[in-house]
Each structure stands twice: as C-alpha cells, then as structure tokens.
Design an enzyme around this catalytic site. Sequence first.
Site, PDB file in Angstrom:
ATOM      1  N   CYS A   2       0.862  -1.175   0.000  1.00 40.68           N
ATOM      2  CA  CYS A   2       0.000   0.000   0.000  1.00 40.68           C
ATOM      3  C   CYS A   2       0.894   1.218   0.000  1.00 40.68           C
ATOM      4  O   CYS A   2       2.108   1.098   0.009  1.00 40.68           O
ATOM      5  CB  CYS A   2      -0.899  -0.010   1.216  1.00 40.68           C
ATOM      6  SG  CYS A   2       0.037   0.089   2.713  1.00 40.68           S
ATOM      7  N   ARG A  28      -0.218   1.772  -5.792  1.00 45.49           N
ATOM      8  CA  ARG A  28       0.264   0.778  -4.819  1.00 45.49           C
ATOM      9  C   ARG A  28      -0.884   0.108  -4.056  1.00 45.49           C
ATOM     10  O   ARG A  28      -0.655  -0.834  -3.293  1.00 45.49           O
ATOM     11  CB  ARG A  28       1.194   1.451  -3.802  1.00 45.49           C
ATOM     12  CG  ARG A  28       2.414   2.089  -4.402  1.00 45.49           C
ATOM     13  CD  ARG A  28       3.254   2.732  -3.324  1.00 45.49           C
ATOM     14  NE  ARG A  28       3.667   1.763  -2.329  1.00 45.49           N
ATOM     15  CZ  ARG A  28       4.731   0.995  -2.410  1.00 45.49           C
ATOM     16  NH1 ARG A  28       5.516   1.075  -3.461  1.00 45.49           N
ATOM     17  NH2 ARG A  28       5.019   0.150  -1.450  1.00 45.49           N
ATOM     18  N   TRP A  75      -4.043  -1.625   0.377  1.00 46.55           N
ATOM     19  CA  TRP A  75      -4.237  -2.879  -0.364  1.00 46.55           C
ATOM     20  C   TRP A  75      -4.280  -3.928   0.727  1.00 46.55           C
ATOM     21  O   TRP A  75      -3.258  -4.362   1.246  1.00 46.55           O
ATOM     22  CB  TRP A  75      -3.064  -3.107  -1.324  1.00 46.55           C
ATOM     23  CG  TRP A  75      -3.184  -4.376  -2.096  1.00 46.55           C
ATOM     24  CD1 TRP A  75      -2.553  -5.565  -1.838  1.00 46.55           C
ATOM     25  CD2 TRP A  75      -3.960  -4.600  -3.274  1.00 46.55           C
ATOM     26  NE1 TRP A  75      -2.902  -6.487  -2.771  1.00 46.55           N
ATOM     27  CE2 TRP A  75      -3.769  -5.933  -3.675  1.00 46.55           C
ATOM     28  CE3 TRP A  75      -4.809  -3.798  -4.029  1.00 46.55           C
ATOM     29  CZ2 TRP A  75      -4.385  -6.477  -4.786  1.00 46.55           C
ATOM     30  CZ3 TRP A  75      -5.418  -4.352  -5.138  1.00 46.55           C
ATOM     31  CH2 TRP A  75      -5.201  -5.670  -5.510  1.00 46.55           C
ATOM     32  N   ASN A 101       2.597  -0.085   5.985  1.00 46.43           N
ATOM     33  CA  ASN A 101       2.663  -0.916   4.778  1.00 46.43           C
ATOM     34  C   ASN A 101       3.437  -2.168   5.152  1.00 46.43           C
ATOM     35  O   ASN A 101       4.563  -2.079   5.624  1.00 46.43           O
ATOM     36  CB  ASN A 101       3.383  -0.128   3.673  1.00 46.43           C
ATOM     37  CG  ASN A 101       3.807  -1.003   2.503  1.00 46.43           C
ATOM     38  OD1 ASN A 101       4.816  -0.728   1.872  1.00 46.43           O
ATOM     39  ND2 ASN A 101       3.064  -2.032   2.207  1.00 46.43           N
ATOM     40  N   GLY A 102       2.811  -3.332   4.974  1.00 47.05           N
ATOM     41  CA  GLY A 102       3.492  -4.584   5.293  1.00 47.05           C
ATOM     42  C   GLY A 102       2.586  -5.520   6.060  1.00 47.05           C
ATOM     43  O   GLY A 102       1.361  -5.358   6.055  1.00 47.05           O
ATOM     44  N   GLU A 482       1.800 -20.929 -20.698  1.00 44.10           N
ATOM     45  CA  GLU A 482       1.842 -19.575 -20.151  1.00 44.10           C
ATOM     46  C   GLU A 482       2.706 -18.668 -21.036  1.00 44.10           C
ATOM     47  O   GLU A 482       2.351 -17.514 -21.296  1.00 44.10           O
ATOM     48  CB  GLU A 482       2.367 -19.619 -18.699  1.00 44.10           C
ATOM     49  CG  GLU A 482       2.541 -18.279 -18.015  1.00 44.10           C
ATOM     50  CD  GLU A 482       1.281 -17.419 -17.941  1.00 44.10           C
ATOM     51  OE1 GLU A 482       0.185 -17.906 -18.244  1.00 44.10           O
ATOM     52  OE2 GLU A 482       1.418 -16.234 -17.620  1.00 44.10           O
ATOM     53  N   LYS A 486       1.394 -15.295 -22.945  1.00 51.46           N
ATOM     54  CA  LYS A 486       1.995 -13.967 -22.723  1.00 51.46           C
ATOM     55  C   LYS A 486       2.292 -13.289 -24.054  1.00 51.46           C
ATOM     56  O   LYS A 486       1.987 -12.118 -24.235  1.00 51.46           O
ATOM     57  CB  LYS A 486       3.308 -14.082 -21.930  1.00 51.46           C
ATOM     58  CG  LYS A 486       3.209 -14.310 -20.453  1.00 51.46           C
ATOM     59  CD  LYS A 486       2.803 -13.118 -19.628  1.00 51.46           C
ATOM     60  CE  LYS A 486       1.331 -13.091 -19.426  1.00 51.46           C
ATOM     61  NZ  LYS A 486       0.709 -13.823 -18.393  1.00 51.46           N
ATOM     62  N   GLU A 489      -0.921 -12.235 -25.827  1.00 50.06           N
ATOM     63  CA  GLU A 489      -1.726 -11.146 -25.276  1.00 50.06           C
ATOM     64  C   GLU A 489      -1.062  -9.784 -25.357  1.00 50.06           C
ATOM     65  O   GLU A 489      -1.756  -8.787 -25.487  1.00 50.06           O
ATOM     66  CB  GLU A 489      -2.254 -11.462 -23.862  1.00 50.06           C
ATOM     67  CG  GLU A 489      -1.233 -11.741 -22.805  1.00 50.06           C
ATOM     68  CD  GLU A 489      -1.859 -12.143 -21.464  1.00 50.06           C
ATOM     69  OE1 GLU A 489      -3.076 -12.040 -21.261  1.00 50.06           O
ATOM     70  OE2 GLU A 489      -1.088 -12.559 -20.584  1.00 50.06           O
ATOM     71  N   HIS A 505       1.362 -35.198 -33.083  1.00 43.78           N
ATOM     72  CA  HIS A 505       0.018 -35.669 -33.453  1.00 43.78           C
ATOM     73  C   HIS A 505      -0.800 -34.560 -34.111  1.00 43.78           C
ATOM     74  O   HIS A 505      -2.013 -34.522 -33.958  1.00 43.78           O
ATOM     75  CB  HIS A 505      -0.715 -36.201 -32.210  1.00 43.78           C
ATOM     76  CG  HIS A 505      -0.037 -37.384 -31.600  1.00 43.78           C
ATOM     77  ND1 HIS A 505      -0.176 -38.668 -32.072  1.00 43.78           N
ATOM     78  CD2 HIS A 505       0.825 -37.461 -30.562  1.00 43.78           C
ATOM     79  CE1 HIS A 505       0.560 -39.494 -31.352  1.00 43.78           C
ATOM     80  NE2 HIS A 505       1.182 -38.784 -30.424  1.00 43.78           N
ATOM     81  N   LYS A 605      -7.976  -6.187 -16.974  1.00 45.06           N
ATOM     82  CA  LYS A 605      -7.275  -6.826 -15.855  1.00 45.06           C
ATOM     83  C   LYS A 605      -8.175  -7.824 -15.133  1.00 45.06           C
ATOM     84  O   LYS A 605      -7.776  -8.939 -14.859  1.00 45.06           O
ATOM     85  CB  LYS A 605      -6.781  -5.746 -14.890  1.00 45.06           C
ATOM     86  CG  LYS A 605      -5.908  -6.270 -13.776  1.00 45.06           C
ATOM     87  CD  LYS A 605      -4.553  -6.695 -14.298  1.00 45.06           C
ATOM     88  CE  LYS A 605      -3.748  -7.440 -13.263  1.00 45.06           C
ATOM     89  NZ  LYS A 605      -2.694  -8.266 -13.859  1.00 45.06           N
TER      90      LYS A 605
HETATM   91  N1  GLU Z   1      -1.376  -5.316   6.682  1.00 44.52           N
HETATM   92  C1  GLU Z   1      -1.957  -4.022   6.593  1.00 44.52           C
HETATM   93  C2  GLU Z   1      -3.450  -4.102   6.313  1.00 44.52           C
HETATM   94  O1  GLU Z   1      -3.981  -5.090   5.920  1.00 44.52           O
HETATM   95  C3  GLU Z   1      -1.250  -3.147   5.562  1.00 44.52           C
HETATM   96  C4  GLU Z   1      -1.538  -3.562   4.147  1.00 44.52           C
HETATM   97  C5  GLU Z   1      -0.356  -3.544   3.196  1.00 44.52           C
HETATM   98  O2  GLU Z   1       0.632  -2.888   3.342  1.00 44.52           O
HETATM   99  O3  GLU Z   1      -0.427  -4.287   2.179  1.00 44.52           O
HETATM  100  O4  GLU Z   1      -4.132  -3.173   6.502  1.00 44.52           O
END
Ligand code: GLU
Length: 610
Positions: A2, A28, A75, A101-102, A482, A486, A489, A505, A605
Amino acid sequence: MCGIIGAIHLKGNISSILRQSLKRLEYRGYDSSGIATVSDGVLYVKKDKGKIDDIHDRINFDTLPGSIGIGHTRWATHGPPSKANAHPHTDCQNRIAVVHNGIIENYQELREQLLSNGHHFRSQTDTEVIPHLIEDALNQTPRLDEAVAQVLPQLEGSYAIVVLRAKRKELVCARKESPLVIGLGSRGVYCASDVPAFLPMTRKTIILEDDELVHLTSEGALVSRINESGGLTQLPIREPITVKWTIDMAQKGGYPHFMLKEIHEQPRALGDTLRIRKVDLDAFTELLHNHKNILTIAAGTSYHATLAAKYMFSQIANQLIHGVIASEGSDTIARSLGADTAVLAVTQSGETIDTIHAVKHLKNQGATILAITNTVGSSITRLADSVLYTQAGPEIGVAATKTYATQLATLALLSISLGKMTGAQTKKECQELHDALNQFPRLIQSVIRNQENIIKDTAQEYITKSSFFFLGRGISTSTAMEGALKIKEIAYVHAEGYPAGESKHGPIALVEPGFPIVFVAPNDNTRRHLEGNVMEMKARGAQIISICSEKDQTLIKLSDHAIPLPALPSTSFSPISYAVPLQLLAYYAAILRGHNPDQPRNLAKAVTVL
Ligand code: GLU
C-alpha cells in the site's frame, strides 16, 4: 502493498497536500484510504472504503486542520476493505495514529496480550497492534522516537510505518523490508513509500535502509539505527540525492512499464508469499485432505498455475487433482460432483466472473470452496470456506506476471503441506522441499540479472516471425502454455503452447524451415524425451530457442538460441523460475513491435463478463 505518506509543513494546511500525495501512490493500493492530521493538540482522522477521489467527494479530506499529518492508501492483507480497517489506526485514547505498509506476522499474539491489558480494538487489521503498543511504550518514555524503537523489535514481519501524535509537531517513521523514503523540501519534510508522493514538493531524497528510524520535525530529519533491544544509535547526517524522474517514471519505479517493474518485483512478491503462516496453510490443507475429489477452477494465467499444481500435487502429495477451465466448469461438471469434492479456485482479482460462476454452482452442489487470491475482501473470499492470500501486491500491468509466480508458490506450499498430511513425504523431505522453494526468490533475481539482455536480443532476432510454438513436457507444458499466452496477449503474435510429446500428433504439420519453437526444458525426468522432440522439429528446419539449464550443453548446442538458467534446487517447482524468461520474451517482443504491454488491446485486468 500500500502507499503511506507523512508530511510536516512549516505553515498552512497539509490535508490537501496529503490527499494529492496519496493519489500519486494509488498505483500501490486502492481499496480504502485515510488521512490523520493534528491541530492544537487534537488528532483528526478521516477514512473510508473505496478510491481516494470517491471518498473525498463524500467526506472532503481537505477540511482536516493542521500543518502535520499522515495518509494511507490500502491494499488489504488482514481484514477486508472497510472504514474500520482503513488506516490510519489509533490508540485507545486517540492520541497516536499510525499508517503501515506490510504484514505483522505475530499480530494475533500481540493483540491477545494487549486485549488482556485492557486495550480496545476497532479493526481486524494486523496494523492496529502498533498504536496500542506505542501507547504502552509512551508510559516508559516521553519521547516518541524512543517509544517506537522499543516497539519495533516486538514486531515480526515487514513494515514501513509513520507515527503521528497529538502532543507535538513531530513524526516518527521506520522500515523493515517495506520501502520508505524521506523528502526534504523548502516548505517542509516528508516521508513516503515512494518518491512520487512528494515529487511536486521536492526532488531531494534520502533512501532508508532496513531497521532505520527517522525523527521528523519542522527542522528536518534525524536518522537512527534501531538495535535489537530497542535502543537507538543516531547516524551521521546523510546527504540527500536529487531524483530526476518524472512522476510517471517514478510511479513505475524508473521502469518504462508496469509490466517490467512487476517482472522485476517477483523476488520480493515470492518472498512475501512464501511467508504464509503455517497455521493458515495447515487449516486450508486439512480441508483439502478431507475430500475425495479435488477440482481446480481458474481462468487464463491462473489456469496455467493450476495446471502446474496438478504435477506438483501428484509428485509431492500423491494426490490427483482435476484441472478445469472456469468457463467450462459450471453446468456440466458441477452436476457430477457433491459434498465429497473440494474446489480449489485460483483467481488473482477474486472477481473473475467465470470462476465465481463455476464456484457458485459447485457450492450449491455441496462442494467445499477453497480460494487462492491476491485480493482481500473480493467476491471469491465471500464464497469460500477458506482463503489463502498471495502477497503480490497490486498488479497494474494487464498481463499477469508476479501474481502468477505467487500463485505457483502458494500451490507449491500447499502441495508440500498436503504431502506431509497424506504421508507421501517425511518431515525431513518436506523440510528439504521448503528449503528448495525458499531459494526461488534468489534464483529469479539471478535469471533477471543475467538473462534480460540475452532475451531482449532473442526477441529482436525473431521480430519478423508471426507464429511460434511453445513446447514442454510434464509440468513444463503449463509453462509453455503460459509463455504462449503472454506473447499472444501483449505482442499480438500467434503462438501455441502444447505438450511437446503431443506435437507430433498434429501441430508438427505447420512446421517449415525457419519456424520458431521455444522449448521449455528444465533438467527434470522429461528432459531425455524432450530431446527427441527437439530433433524432430530440427529435422523439419524449425529454429529452436531453448530455455534450459546452464549445465545442459547438449541442448545448448542443439539450439539456435539458448537462454541458460541456473540449476534448480527442486525440479518440482520449475515453472516459478522458467516462466520468467518467457515473460521477458513477451515483454520485449511487444516493445520491439511498438505495442504498449501494460494495456493490451481487447483485454482487461479483471474479467467480469461471462
Ligand atoms: N497489513 C496491513 C493491512 O492489511 C497493511 C496492508 C499492506 O501494506 O499491504 O491493513
């Protein structure tokens, strides 16, 4: 993945600056957003589910007062997108706000401890433990930087965080395995996940390293190193670098396209995915193991991941699985299946309508639904009895690359876990397979580093060809399919991915002198027979491009072009590294033909029409 931002201006209102910064970080993550500011010692927070502009239309971020604040575009990894789960998260007394983020891997233990000490939680996120831990640490020290430094060694996992408190005009940020950069401008100071966040305000940047913490005030940024016991050692003043990128270039991390950035991100995405918690994996595997039939349902690239899984599951867990293309899976197949079936649905977006449709049918028949997806809170997660999340982060390029690698990694982990449960593998053998799997991030790194230029030259060499075969045997059939998908597409080149043994065949009738054939040829138990297929094609004048082991001198000599790859730690997982040169081949084939690989014609997407 994120986007996070923190900013202190000498004067004036910061909220619209933060909102516009978040907008530039939206690539992000974009499932929810929030901003917190401080004015006259009071903390203000506005956040909600949805895209930044839509939220802003509803609740107007720009009315938040104060010249200091933090922001987040999410995210989700823990807890579905919702107002409560949106960042910033605050402590019990609303004096501390945190954006993160994480992933905090040990958040459940920490949360239980905090709950038993009387803390109140408002979200389902892993992040929320952080403001509560800082709240406690501030009882030991009045200094925010010291309190944050005390908390960080307790966190397992990855983080970039920014902490704001109501009391003083200061921010503390820190990182471990998630990106964080500092911006030094004439109007103020900034910290963010990525440079585009503050690029209109300043180009002067300090890139932080893991385990560094920065104390930001109106006067500037003081960088310290956090030691294991939570102490701080101040580091010498670091000269900022001047970034020359445009905002568009910066969002792509300096790469010309998101697709190339995402190919290069695969070691990170894979590493994060391989850290799936054992308890989650075990619970998911248990559900698979309890059923007589296992059916996979997927579309496009995800289908190719499930095809690879068919081989992994047989080889590692002695378990036969039936792979079904989602659009083929609803009416006819569902009728013959019931409560003794586990459906493993694999979808990057979690919204692929063909997959959702098939899953609904199978659920109505009484099947148990297990999902692998990259998107928390997506439709598939609401239908599923259990979910495993890949940790690719948002993928912007339409052609799937890093999400494919992370799907393969998740399915590989699952096959080992099932192998243990079925007794097909001993504990020691499982450990060896895990060790092998953990080498793939490094392996991909080396494939990209050493082969990208060779692949680019190969793409140039075949620029005039309008049709290709991609052939492989066993698990490499899925990789070949795959590779063909790629190049179709994004480069608009006709290609057929086919089992090499089956090519005689029918498809071989098309081969004439100069016809290009890509052989996916890892050094596994299919390699000997594959050589026969190479000879058959050579005898008809085909041009041979081999993706093979660097030790495979026989095949390298037989080929017109070879892309030699480092030896595999386990051939059972070969698609994870063998798909990478094929992604790069398709990318350069598209570029050299003048096409934009990020937005191929006629494709979207997330495919949400049947
Ligand atoms: N783990 C945190 C959440 O779910 C941060 C999200 C992220 O950085 O991807 O809110």
